[in-house]
Motif scaffolding. Structure first.
Motif, mmCIF file in Angstrom:
data_model
loop_
_atom_site.group_PDB
_atom_site.id
_atom_site.type_symbol
_atom_site.label_atom_id
_atom_site.label_comp_id
_atom_site.label_asym_id
_atom_site.label_seq_id
_atom_site.Cartn_x
_atom_site.Cartn_y
_atom_site.Cartn_z
ATOM 1 N N LEU A 191 -18.838 31.595 -0.796
ATOM 2 C CA LEU A 191 -20.162 32.162 -1.091
ATOM 3 C C LEU A 191 -19.995 33.465 -1.882
ATOM 4 C CD1 LEU A 191 -21.848 31.661 2.423
ATOM 5 C CD2 LEU A 191 -22.067 30.192 0.405
ATOM 6 N N PRO A 192 -19.535 33.385 -3.124
ATOM 7 C CA PRO A 192 -19.224 34.606 -3.880
ATOM 8 C C PRO A 192 -20.439 35.447 -4.233
ATOM 9 C CG PRO A 192 -19.111 32.671 -5.302
ATOM 10 C CD PRO A 192 -19.280 32.155 -3.902
ATOM 11 N N ALA A 193 -21.644 34.863 -4.198
ATOM 12 C CA ALA A 193 -22.853 35.608 -4.574
ATOM 13 C C ALA A 193 -23.594 36.179 -3.369
ATOM 14 C CB ALA A 193 -23.800 34.697 -5.369
ATOM 15 N N LEU A 194 -23.071 35.968 -2.155
ATOM 16 C CA LEU A 194 -23.788 36.384 -0.949
ATOM 17 C C LEU A 194 -23.925 37.908 -0.893
ATOM 18 C CD1 LEU A 194 -25.041 35.012 1.564
ATOM 19 C CD2 LEU A 194 -22.942 35.592 2.796
ATOM 20 N N ARG A 195 -25.169 38.362 -0.672
ATOM 21 C CA ARG A 195 -25.451 39.794 -0.571
ATOM 22 C C ARG A 195 -25.906 40.210 0.825
ATOM 23 N NH1 ARG A 195 -26.769 38.619 -5.904
ATOM 24 N NH2 ARG A 195 -25.984 40.135 -7.422
ATOM 25 N N GLN A 196 -26.613 39.321 1.513
ATOM 26 C CA GLN A 196 -27.141 39.647 2.845
ATOM 27 C C GLN A 196 -26.755 38.542 3.826
ATOM 28 O OE1 GLN A 196 -31.371 40.316 2.593
ATOM 29 N NE2 GLN A 196 -31.198 41.815 0.952
ATOM 30 N N LEU A 197 -26.162 38.946 4.947
ATOM 31 C CA LEU A 197 -25.765 38.002 5.990
ATOM 32 C C LEU A 197 -26.287 38.520 7.326
ATOM 33 C CD1 LEU A 197 -24.229 35.535 7.000
ATOM 34 C CD2 LEU A 197 -22.134 36.918 7.038
ATOM 35 N N ASP A 198 -27.153 37.734 7.951
ATOM 36 C CA ASP A 198 -27.776 38.125 9.219
ATOM 37 C C ASP A 198 -27.239 37.241 10.342
ATOM 38 O OD1 ASP A 198 -29.332 38.957 11.300
ATOM 39 O OD2 ASP A 198 -31.262 38.579 10.331
ATOM 40 N N LEU A 199 -26.452 37.840 11.239
ATOM 41 C CA LEU A 199 -25.904 37.146 12.409
ATOM 42 C C LEU A 199 -26.416 37.770 13.703
ATOM 43 C CD1 LEU A 199 -22.226 36.839 11.144
ATOM 44 C CD2 LEU A 199 -23.817 34.942 11.448
ATOM 45 N N SER A 200 -27.537 38.409 13.651
ATOM 46 C CA SER A 200 -28.054 39.149 14.802
ATOM 47 C C SER A 200 -28.599 38.226 15.886
ATOM 48 C CB SER A 200 -29.160 40.117 14.349
ATOM 49 O OG SER A 200 -30.263 39.390 13.826
ATOM 50 N N ASN A 201 -28.699 38.798 17.090
ATOM 51 C CA ASN A 201 -29.294 38.115 18.244
ATOM 52 C C ASN A 201 -28.631 36.768 18.530
ATOM 53 O OD1 ASN A 201 -31.074 38.128 20.416
ATOM 54 N ND2 ASN A 201 -32.634 36.973 19.314
#
Length: 347
Positions: free
Chosen positions: A157-167
Motif C-alpha cells: 500500500l505505497p499510497a496509504l496516508r491514514q491508517l485507523d486501527l483504533s478500538n
C-alpha cells in the motif's frame, strides 16, 4: 430513479436508505456519482451487482449498516470508484478479487466493525497484499476486536496516508510491518490492549518520513523494564499526539503513573525481562552445572582407581568361574559316557 430510492440529478446522488432492499436495484441512473444503500437487509453482493457499463461515473459508494455477509469476486469492479464504506456489516466472505482482476482506483476503504470473522480478515489481507489497492490512501479498520494482524498486511500500500486501527484488542505489533508506507501520515492505535512497543516497531516509526500523527491513548501499558525503550522514544519523538496523557496500567505500584515521568529508578531492572536472554542465561548455567558434575565424577573415578580396578578384577574372576561351570556342564551333557557317569554318581 428506482421506486424505493431518492434521486437528485443535479447533485448526481442516489439514496436508498432503510428501504428493506434485499438486492441492489438494477435500474440505477447512469449519472450517479454518490450512491447510498444503507440500513437494508442486503446480505450478498454477487458478481456484477453494480454494472461498470451503466455506472461509469460512480465515485462514492456507501453500503454501511446493511446485513452484508458475502462480497463476491467482481462485485465492486467499478472504473471510477474512489470511496467505499462497508462499515457495520457482518462480513463472512470477502473475495480477494472483489474489485476485479486489475488495479482498482479505490482511495478510501472503511471497514469499521465489519471484520469480526477471522477468515474475512485473512481474505482482506490477501486482497491488500495482492497489490490490487495500490492507490488506497485511507484505510479504516476500527471496532473489529482484532487481536493480531496478519504479517505483511500493509506492505503493498505505497499510497496509504491514514491508517485507523483504533478500538480493537491489539496486544502487539511485532509481526506487523510498516515498511514501504512512505506516504503514511496518520496512525491511530488508541483504545487497544497494547502493553509495550518493541524496538523493532519503534525503529519502523522513526524510518517513516511522513508519519507525524500517532495516537496511542487508552492502551494497557505495562510499566516494567521492557517499557524503557518506549519511554525513551516518547521523550525524544514529536510524532505522538497527547503523549503527556499516556499512563501505566500495571503493575499496581505504577498504576496511573505518566509514562513521560518514568525514570530508571522507578523500574526494577536487576533481572533481565527479555525472554530470549533469560533462556540463553539458563542454558549457560545448565551447561556449567553439567560440566561441574562431570568433573566431579571423573575425579571420584580417579581417586578410587585402585579399588575400582580390584572390583573389576573380582567381577572378571566371578564371570570366568561362572562360565567355566557352564562349560563343564556342557561337556558332561555332550558326552554320553560322562552323562551316565553323572547319573550313576547322582544315584
Amino acid at each position: 430513479c428506482p421506486a424505493l430510492c431518492e434521486c437528485s440529478e443535479p447533485a448526481r446522488t442516489v439514496k436508498c436508505v432503510n428501504r428493506n432492499l434485499t438486492a441492489v436495484p438494477p435500474d440505477l441512473p447512469p449519472y450517479v456519482r454518490s450512491l447510498f444503500i444503507t440500513g437494508n437487509p442486503l446480505t450478498d453482493l454477487p458478481a456484477g451487482a453494480f454494472s461498470a457499463q451503466r455506472l461509469p461515473d460512480l465515485v462514492s459508494l456507501n453500503l454501511s449498516g446493511n446485513h452484508l455477509q458475502t462480497v463476491e469476486a467482481g462485485s465492486l469492479a467499478l472504473p471510477a470508484l474512489r470511496q467505499l464504506d462497508l462499515s457495520g456489516n457482518a462480513l463472512v466472505s470477502f473475495s480477494p478479487q472483489a474489485f476485479g482482476q486489475g488495479d482498482s482506483p479505490l482511495e478510501e476503504l472503511a471497514l469499521r466493525g465489519a471484520l469480526r470473522d477471522h477468515g474475512v480478515l485473512l481474505s482482506l489481507a490477501a486482497l491488500l497484499q495482492s497489490g490490487a489497492l495500490r492507490n488506497l490512501s485511507r484505510l479504516e479498520l476500527a471496532d473489529n476486536e482484532l487481536l493480531l494482524l496478519p504479517a505483511g498486511m500493509f506492505t503493498a500500500l505505497p499510497a496509504l496516508r491514514q491508517l485507523d486501527l483504533s478500538n480493537n484488542s491489539l496486544v502487539g505489533l511485532r509481526n506487523v510491518s510498516f515498511q514501504g508506507l512512505g506516504q503514511l501520515q496518520s496512525l491511530n492505535l488508541s483504545d487497544n490492549s497494547l502493553g509495550v512497543l518493541w524496538n523493532s516497531t519503534l525503529a519502523q516509526f522513526r524510518s517513516l518520513p511522513a508519519l507525524r500523527h500517532i495516537v496511542l491513548g487508552h492502551n494497557t501499558w505495562v510499566c516494567d523494564c521492557a517499557i524503557e525503550d518506549l519511554v525513551a522514544w516518547l521523550k525524544e519523538s514529536d510524532q505522538v499526539e497527547g503523549k503527556e496523557a499516556l499512563t501505566c496500567a500495571s503493575p499496581d505500584k505504577m498504576l496511573g503513573k505518566v509514562l513521560l515521568k518514568i525514570n530508571g529508578s522507578d523500574l526494577n531492572c536487576s533481572v533481565p525481562t527479555d525472554l530470549p536472554s533469560q533462556l540463553q542465561t539458563s542454558y549457560v548455567f545448565l551447561g556449567i552445572v553439567l560440566a561441574l558434575i562431570g568433573a566431579i565424577f571423573l575425579l571420584v573415578l580417579y581417586l578410587n582407581r585402585k579399588g575400582i580396578k580390584k572390583w573389576m578384577h573380582n567381577i572378571r574372576d566371578a564371570c570366568r568361574d561362572h562360565m567355566e561351570g557352564y562349560h563343564y556342564r556342557y561337556e558332561i551333557n555332550a558326552d554320553p559316557r560322562l552323562t551316565n557317569l553323572s547319573s550313576n554318581s547322582d544315584v
